[in-house]
Design a protein around this motif. Structure first.
Motif, PDB file in Angstrom:
ATOM      1  N   GLU A 117       2.988  -0.183   4.418  1.00  0.00           N
ATOM      2  CA  GLU A 117       4.105   0.749   5.434  1.00  0.00           C
ATOM      3  C   GLU A 117       5.440   1.159   4.431  1.00  0.00           C
ATOM      4  OE1 GLU A 117       5.458  -1.644   8.607  1.00  0.00           O
ATOM      5  OE2 GLU A 117       3.482  -2.076   9.284  1.00  0.00           O
ATOM      6  N   ASN A 118       5.816   2.212   4.830  1.00  0.00           N
ATOM      7  CA  ASN A 118       7.073   2.682   3.898  1.00  0.00           C
ATOM      8  C   ASN A 118       6.638   2.791   2.473  1.00  0.00           C
ATOM      9  OD1 ASN A 118       8.313   2.930   6.436  1.00  0.00           O
ATOM     10  ND2 ASN A 118       9.279   0.848   6.223  1.00  0.00           N
ATOM     11  N   ILE A 119       5.436   3.277   2.103  1.00  0.00           N
ATOM     12  CA  ILE A 119       5.192   3.211   0.781  1.00  0.00           C
ATOM     13  C   ILE A 119       5.762   4.341   0.140  1.00  0.00           C
ATOM     14  CG2 ILE A 119       3.150   4.953   0.985  1.00  0.00           C
ATOM     15  CD1 ILE A 119       1.825   3.259  -1.227  1.00  0.00           C
ATOM     16  N   ASP A 120       6.789   4.051  -1.049  1.00  0.00           N
ATOM     17  CA  ASP A 120       7.428   5.270  -1.713  1.00  0.00           C
ATOM     18  C   ASP A 120       6.580   6.183  -2.376  1.00  0.00           C
ATOM     19  OD1 ASP A 120       6.790   4.330  -4.578  1.00  0.00           O
ATOM     20  OD2 ASP A 120       7.781   2.441  -3.718  1.00  0.00           O
ATOM     21  N   VAL A 121       7.031   7.249  -2.850  1.00  0.00           N
ATOM     22  CA  VAL A 121       6.389   8.555  -3.289  1.00  0.00           C
ATOM     23  C   VAL A 121       5.902   8.230  -4.640  1.00  0.00           C
ATOM     24  CG1 VAL A 121       6.724  10.821  -4.093  1.00  0.00           C
ATOM     25  CG2 VAL A 121       7.787  10.134  -1.972  1.00  0.00           C
ATOM     26  N   ALA A 122       6.605   7.363  -5.394  1.00  0.00           N
ATOM     27  CA  ALA A 122       6.479   6.977  -7.033  1.00  0.00           C
ATOM     28  C   ALA A 122       4.872   6.287  -6.734  1.00  0.00           C
ATOM     29  CB  ALA A 122       7.207   6.286  -7.645  1.00  0.00           C
ATOM     30  N   THR A 123       5.024   5.140  -5.991  1.00  0.00           N
ATOM     31  CA  THR A 123       3.563   4.414  -5.928  1.00  0.00           C
ATOM     32  C   THR A 123       2.601   5.135  -5.535  1.00  0.00           C
ATOM     33  OG1 THR A 123       5.241   2.640  -5.256  1.00  0.00           O
ATOM     34  CG2 THR A 123       2.958   2.347  -5.074  1.00  0.00           C
ATOM     35  N   THR A 124       2.737   6.189  -4.155  1.00  0.00           N
ATOM     36  CA  THR A 124       1.591   6.890  -3.769  1.00  0.00           C
ATOM     37  C   THR A 124       0.926   7.747  -4.996  1.00  0.00           C
ATOM     38  OG1 THR A 124       2.658   7.101  -1.721  1.00  0.00           O
ATOM     39  CG2 THR A 124       0.953   8.392  -2.136  1.00  0.00           C
ATOM     40  N   LYS A 125       1.945   8.461  -5.937  1.00  0.00           N
ATOM     41  CA  LYS A 125       1.632   9.334  -6.866  1.00  0.00           C
ATOM     42  C   LYS A 125       0.789   8.468  -7.826  1.00  0.00           C
ATOM     43  CE  LYS A 125       4.466  13.324  -7.348  1.00  0.00           C
ATOM     44  NZ  LYS A 125       5.614  13.874  -8.143  1.00  0.00           N
ATOM     45  N   GLU A 126       1.206   7.226  -8.043  1.00  0.00           N
ATOM     46  CA  GLU A 126       0.554   6.226  -9.225  1.00  0.00           C
ATOM     47  C   GLU A 126      -1.021   5.930  -8.703  1.00  0.00           C
ATOM     48  OE1 GLU A 126       0.657   2.119 -11.145  1.00  0.00           O
ATOM     49  OE2 GLU A 126       2.549   2.679 -10.186  1.00  0.00           O
ATOM     50  N   PHE A 127      -1.174   5.652  -7.295  1.00  0.00           N
ATOM     51  CA  PHE A 127      -2.405   5.286  -6.682  1.00  0.00           C
ATOM     52  C   PHE A 127      -3.245   6.785  -6.745  1.00  0.00           C
ATOM     53  CE2 PHE A 127      -1.735   1.255  -3.999  1.00  0.00           C
ATOM     54  CZ  PHE A 127      -1.229   0.693  -5.028  1.00  0.00           C
ATOM     55  N   MET A 128      -2.702   7.796  -6.413  1.00  0.00           N
ATOM     56  CA  MET A 128      -3.341   9.069  -6.419  1.00  0.00           C
ATOM     57  C   MET A 128      -4.004   9.548  -7.804  1.00  0.00           C
ATOM     58  SD  MET A 128      -3.590   9.944  -3.273  1.00  0.00           S
ATOM     59  CE  MET A 128      -3.993  11.639  -3.245  1.00  0.00           C
ATOM     60  N   ALA A 129      -3.078   8.992  -8.814  1.00  0.00           N
ATOM     61  CA  ALA A 129      -3.557   9.409 -10.282  1.00  0.00           C
ATOM     62  C   ALA A 129      -4.612   8.719 -10.322  1.00  0.00           C
ATOM     63  CB  ALA A 129      -2.315   9.076 -11.182  1.00  0.00           C
ATOM     64  N   ASP A 130      -4.704   7.200  -9.991  1.00  0.00           N
ATOM     65  CA  ASP A 130      -5.945   6.497 -10.270  1.00  0.00           C
ATOM     66  C   ASP A 130      -7.304   6.910  -9.401  1.00  0.00           C
ATOM     67  OD1 ASP A 130      -4.555   4.821 -11.652  1.00  0.00           O
ATOM     68  OD2 ASP A 130      -4.024   3.221 -10.362  1.00  0.00           O
ATOM     69  N   ILE A 131      -6.912   7.251  -8.284  1.00  0.00           N
ATOM     70  CA  ILE A 131      -7.997   7.851  -7.229  1.00  0.00           C
ATOM     71  C   ILE A 131      -8.574   8.997  -8.111  1.00  0.00           C
ATOM     72  CG2 ILE A 131      -8.589   9.156  -5.250  1.00  0.00           C
ATOM     73  CD1 ILE A 131      -6.443   7.345  -3.725  1.00  0.00           C
ATOM     74  N   SER A 132      -7.763   9.988  -8.734  1.00  0.00           N
ATOM     75  CA  SER A 132      -8.118  11.271  -9.352  1.00  0.00           C
ATOM     76  C   SER A 132      -8.940  10.771 -10.495  1.00  0.00           C
ATOM     77  CB  SER A 132      -6.937  11.886  -9.978  1.00  0.00           C
ATOM     78  OG  SER A 132      -7.532  13.098 -10.752  1.00  0.00           O
ATOM     79  N   GLU A 133      -8.573   9.579 -11.429  1.00  0.00           N
ATOM     80  CA  GLU A 133      -9.265   9.358 -12.619  1.00  0.00           C
ATOM     81  C   GLU A 133     -10.690   8.813 -12.104  1.00  0.00           C
ATOM     82  OE1 GLU A 133      -8.932   5.499 -15.371  1.00  0.00           O
ATOM     83  OE2 GLU A 133      -7.035   6.744 -15.158  1.00  0.00           O
TER      84      GLU A 133
END
Lengths: 432, 157
Positions: free
Chosen positions: A236-252
């Protein structure tokens, strides 16, 4: 069919050869007998004809002076036949032969003041021959019966063995090798079927392993993606920086999936390629392109690239295949190295071969794994590879497949610096 | 064969005449003249065509003259230099007179020569028998093809 022909020939020989031999020997005997008889008559001992015998006495001009056949007497006539000429030439000759199933013999011998002609018929001889023929007929009949029995037994035996083959082949599940006794074509066929079955089992085993490994490889990044996505969704209320980090991992992980899919596609294409359109390929040109692509990777890994490419090293292949070979070998040498390590790439040619050497002083490969590293999804250290280096165990399989398609050879050995050295050789092609 | 025909014609023009003239056939007469086969020493026939409408005496003489010369592999049955001195034909009997060389024949060779003469002249249906003279002396009489047996005598069944 062949055995039937052979049997027919044997029967013919059995029925003819003994008859011919017997007739020949009877004729010889008759010739001797009639000669002796004629000599006796010429010596004047007797001139009385026996039954089935005709005696004719001739003067020295071949005129008949006596004929034992009074009904058809030839007295006064001239007997002008070759036998008289032979007797006149002091070479009397007796002749015996079978004419219309009866043996006849005749001879002319000289006598004082003329010649003796004697002719004889022998019905007994043919009776002897008939007896032999009868015996031979019984022998032939016995042989015929034996042959039929042998054929039936042989056919039954063959049928039985073929049934074993059929039951072995038609079984729903493999129940072990087919056992057929003997040393003939059927046993050979059974052996070939066993070899074929063994190959099929091996192929099936490889396929299962491949599918299992491929599924495993695909599932790992998918699980990671799932985990990352769940984290984003459930936090809940995940911040943008963490989301980006997760998304970068997903992209990898997606990149990783894409790479696996691409390589599987390459391998599938290589497997299916029956006839490749090969063309002269300049190794230096391809290698230069590979090095320029991997320079950044080497720089990041703090690995030094030392290249030495000779001019005009040409082999028959495809530019894409050559790129995959050099790229995978150099990439592996960079990936499985240590910071400060060196990767040497040499291209040169000798009398009739083109050579590519990729040598590193990295972490090396245990010698017991040398045989296995070219198998699909095989990795020396699975945990390390997947986690840190992003390998998927397909690179060397692609290299090997390409090398084989271009009639080349690949050798792996420990490098003098503790790393690994790959040597690839191709038959040399003249010019571009 | 044509050359032979004219050779026979030439012989006929110069041969002597017999005492009895009789015509034989209107067609060229196909006949067998006998020679000695060098390999077997037995007789072998050679085919000839005699001119039609020719005198029988001339035909007999021509036949004997043909027999006196070798023909390739086939040899004459007569001794060398034997000559036919005279030919006569009377009541079915042909009388042939030879030079003295004929007397060299004896035994089976003499039989061979007589058989050859009898078998060659058997072509002329009106020749029943043959007498042979040598310089006026009768040396063989009553020769006929009917008296020659050329097949092996057998036992009657």
């Amino acid at each position: 069919m062949l055995s039937l022909c052979i049997f027919a020939i044997v029967l013919c020989l059995v029925n003819t050869v003994p008859v011919v031999v017997l007739r020949g020997s009877l004729c010889q005997k008759a010739e001797k007998e009639i000669s002796t008889r004629a000599e006796q008559i010429a010596a004047g001992s007797t001139a009385e004809a026996l039954d089935s015998e005709r005696i004719i006495l001739l003067d020295n001009e071949a005129r008949v002076t006596y004929d034992s056949d009074t009904e058809d007497s030839m007295v006064g006539k001239v007997l002008y036949i070759p036998a008289v000429r032979k007797a006149h030439s002091k070479a009397p000759e007796a002749q015996a032969q079978f004419a219309e199933e009866i043996m006849i013999s005749h001879t002319v011998v000289p006598r004082d003041g003329g010649y003796v002609y004697i002719f004889s018929r022998d019905k007994e001889a043919e009776i002897t021959v008939d007896k032999l023929k009868e015996t031979l007929w019984f022998v032939s009949l016995a042989l015929g019966i034996l042959f039929v029995f042998a054929m039936i037994i042989g056919a039954y035996h063959i049928k039985k063995r073929i049934k074993v083959l059929i039951s072995g082949v038609s079984a729903r599940e493999y129940t072990g090798p087919i056992t057929v006794s003997g040393n003939d074509e059927i046993a050979e066929l059974a052996e070939m079927l066993n070899k074929l079955s063994a190959q099929m089992i091996e192929t099936e085993e490889l396929r299962r392993t491949f599918v299992s490994d491929a599924s495993h490889e695909l599932r790992t990044p998918l699980s990671s993606i799932q985990l990352l996505v769940d984290s984003i969704v459930q936090t809940e209320n995940i911040d943008v920086a963490t989301t980006k980090e997760f998304m970068a991992d997903i992209s990898e992980q997606i990149e990783r999936l894409t790479r696996i899919a691409e390589r599987l596609l390459i391998l599938t294409n290589l497997d299916g390629a029956k006839i490749l359109a090969l063309e002269p390929v300049d190794m230096k040109k391809v290698a230069t392109s590979v090095i320029s692509t991997l320079e950044q990777t080497a720089h990041e890994a703090k690995v030094e690239l030392v290249c030495n490419f000779a001019e005009d090293v040409i082999f028959r292949g495809t530019p894409d295949g050559a790129y995959q070979i050099i790229f995978n070998l150099v990439e592996n040498a960079i990936k499985y190295n240590r910071p400060g390590g060196v990767v040497r790439v040499y291209i040169y040619k000798n009398d009739d071969e083109c050579l590519l050497i990729v040598d590193d002083n990295g972490i090396g490969i245990p010698e017991e794994d040398f045989e296995l590293i070219f198998e699909r999804f095989y990795r020396v250290d699975k945990a390390r590879s997947r986690k840190d280096k992003g390998g998927n165990g397909l690179g060397l399989a692609i290299v090997k497949k390409n090398v084989e398609n271009y009639n080349g050879k690949i050798k792996v050995e420990p490098s003098v610096d503790g790393g690994t050295r790959f040597t690839v050789t191709f038959p040399q092609e003249g010019t571009l | 064969m044509k050359r032979l025909f004219f050779a026979v014609l030439g012989v006929l023009i110069f041969t002597s005449c017999g005492t009895e003239e009789s015509k034989v056939s209107d067609e060229p007469q196909h006949m067998q003249v006998y020679y000695l086969n060098a390999s077997t020493n037995m007789l072998l026939a050679e085919e000839y065509d005699m001119p039609p409408k020719e005198n029988i005496v001339n035909l007999i003489s021509s036949t004997i003259e043909l027999m006196m010369e070798d023909k390739g592999e086939l040899k004459s049955v007569f001794p060398e230099n034997t000559k036919l001195l005279d030919t006569r034909f009377e009541q079915g009997t042909a009388s042939l007179e030879f030079s003295k060389e004929y007397l060299a024949l004896e035994g089976f060779d003499k039989t061979t020569a007589e058989c050859a003469i009898a078998m060659s002249l058997a072509n002329f249906w009106n020749v029943d028998s043959i007498d042979i003279y040598v310089e006026g002396k009768l040396v063989a009489t009553g020769l006929s093809n009917d008296n020659i047996v050329t097949e092996m005598p057998k036992v009657q069944e």
